[in-house]
Design an enzyme around this catalytic site. Structure first.
Site, short mmCIF file in Angstrom:
data_model
loop_
_atom_site.label_atom_id
_atom_site.label_comp_id
_atom_site.label_asym_id
_atom_site.label_seq_id
_atom_site.Cartn_x
_atom_site.Cartn_y
_atom_site.Cartn_z
N LYS A 1 0.84 -1.20 0.00
CA LYS A 1 0.00 0.00 0.00
C LYS A 1 0.88 1.26 0.00
O LYS A 1 0.58 2.24 -0.69
CB LYS A 1 -0.95 -0.02 1.21
N GLN B 1 -4.62 -1.96 9.92
CA GLN B 1 -4.51 -3.24 9.21
C GLN B 1 -5.18 -4.36 10.00
O GLN B 1 -4.87 -4.59 11.16
CB GLN B 1 -3.02 -3.55 8.95
N ASP C 1 -10.68 3.26 4.41
CA ASP C 1 -10.81 1.81 4.22
C ASP C 1 -12.25 1.38 4.54
O ASP C 1 -12.56 0.19 4.51
CB ASP C 1 -9.81 1.09 5.13
#
Ligand code: NAP
Length: 288
Positions: A54, A98, A121
Site C-alpha cells: 500500500k 490493518q 478503508d
C-alpha cells in the site's frame, strides 16, 4: 467462448495514472501533499507485506505514507489513543488500521474511532451503515475494488444470484451489501452453512472470501458463473479450484494474484485521494 480474465492489475495501473494527476493538482494548487497513515499491531508478516504494498502504491501516485508499528501487546486503549492522535493531525488524509489485529484488541471499537472523513478503508460501523443504506460513505476497499472491476468489464450484476462465501466485517458482509445495492440477489455462506456445495451450484456470481486454498471445487460451478476469488493462500492459490474445468465452465474469473488484490489497493488509494480533495476545499490556494 473463452472466459474473460478480470485483470485487476491492469485496471489498477490505469486508475493510478488518474490518481497521480489528481494528487499533482493538490500539490500545485495548494502546496499540499496528503499522507496516508497505516497502523500495524503485532508482527503478522502478511500484514507487513500488505502495508508495504500500500505504501508503494501511495508513492506511485504521489501520496506520502507513514506506517505506525505497534507492539503485539498494545492495548485497545493505546491503539484508540494513537488513532485519535492521527485523527487530529491535519497532514493525514486517511487512516488504515490493518486487519487482523491481535485477538485481545477490540478491533471494531478501534475501527469506530477512525474519523469518518479519514476512514478511507470504510471499516467503521458508521461508514458501513451509510454504505449499506446508500448514503455517501467511504466503502470497504476490497468490496469496492470488486464492484469497480465488474463494472469495468461491463458485467451485469442486476438480477444475478450472487453467492458470497465468507462473512467477515471487512470483506464478506460489505461485498454482500454492495452487490445488493447493485440489485443482485444475495446469499451469504459461512462456516456453519450446511452443504456449501448446493449454494455454490446456484451462483451466477461467486465471491470467495475465506482464506482456504481450493475450498470451492470446480465440479460445483454453474455454467457461465463469474468467479471472484479474494482468497490469498500459500503458493498463490485462491479459494476456488481454478483448474481447466473451472476455466472452461466460467464466463469470467479473477486471477490469483493480479485480480482482487491490486483492486483493493487502488480502491483504498482512490478514497485517500478523495478524502484529501475534500479537505483541500478548506485550504488557501498557493500564491505564485
Ligand atoms: P476472515 O476474517 O478469517 O473470514 C473468513 C470467513 O470465511 C469467515 O466468515 C468464515 O466463516 C468463513 N469460512 C471459513 N471456513 C469456511 C468454510 N469451510 N466454509 C464456509 N465459510 C468458511 O478472513 P477475511 O479477512 O475476510 O479474508 C478472507 C480471505 O480473503 C483471506 O485469504 C484474506 O487474505 C483474503 N483477503 C484478500 C484481500 C485482497 O485484497 N485480495 C483483502 C482482504 C482479505 P465464520 O464467520 O462462520 O467463521
Amino acid at each position: 467462448m473463452e472466459a474473460i480474465r478480470l485483470d485487476g492489475k491492469k485496471l489498477a495501473s490505469e486508475i493510478e495514472l488518474q490518481l497521480l494527476k489528481r494528487v499533482n493538482v493538490l500539490k500545485q494548487k495548494y502546496n499540499y501533499t496528503p499522507v496516508l497513515a497505516a497502523i500495524i499491531v503485532g508482527e503478522d508478516p502478511a500484514s507487513k507485506t500488505y502495508v508495504k504494498m500500500k505504501s508503494k502504491a501511495c508513492a506511485r501516485v504521489g501520496l506520502n505514507s507513514v506506517t505506525v508499528n505497534l507492539s503485539k501487546n498494545t492495548t485497545t486503549e493505546k491503539l484508540v489513543n494513537k488513532i485519535r492522535e492521527l485523527n487530529a493531525d491535519s497532514k493525514i488524509c486517511g487512516i488504515l488500521l490493518q486487519h487482523p489485529t491481535p485477538l485481545h484488541i477490540d478491533e471494531q471499537l478501534c475501527f469506530n474511532e477512525i474519523a469518518l472523513n479519514k476512514d478511507v478503508d470504510g471499516v467503521s460501523a458508521t461508514s458501513f451503515g451509510n454504505m449499506t443504506n446508500g448514503y455517501p460513505a467511504f466503502k470497504c476497499a476490497t468490496p469496492l475494488g470488486i464492484i469497480t472491476l465488474l463494472k469495468h468489464y461491463n458485467i451485469i450484476i442486476e438480477g444475478k444470484h450472487a453467492v458470497i462465501v465468507g462473512r467477515s466485517a471487512i470483506l464478506g458482509k460489505p461485498t454482500a451489501m454492495l452487490l445488493l445495492q447493485e440489485n443482485a440477489t444475495v446469499t451469504i455462506c459461512h462456516r456453519k452453512t450446511i452443504n456449501l456445495e448446493q449454494y455454490v451450484r446456484q451462483a451466477d456470481i461467486l465471491v470467495a472470501a475465506v482464506g482456504k486454498a481450493n475450498l470451492i471445487k470446480s465440479a460445483w460451478l454453474k455454467p457461465n458463473v463469474i468467479l471472484i476469488d479474494c482468497g490469498y493462500n500459500q503458493n498463490n492459490v485462491g479459494d476456488i479450484e481454478l483448474d481447466n474445468h473451472a476455466l472452461s465452465i466460467c464466463s469470467a474469473y479473477t486471477p490469483v494474484p493480479g485480480g482482487v488484490g491490486p483492486m483493493t489497493i487502488s480502491s483504498l488509494i482512490s478514497q485517500a485521494v478523495e478524502a484529501a480533495e475534500i479537505y483541500s476545499a478548506f485550504l488557501p490556494e498557493k500564491r505564485n
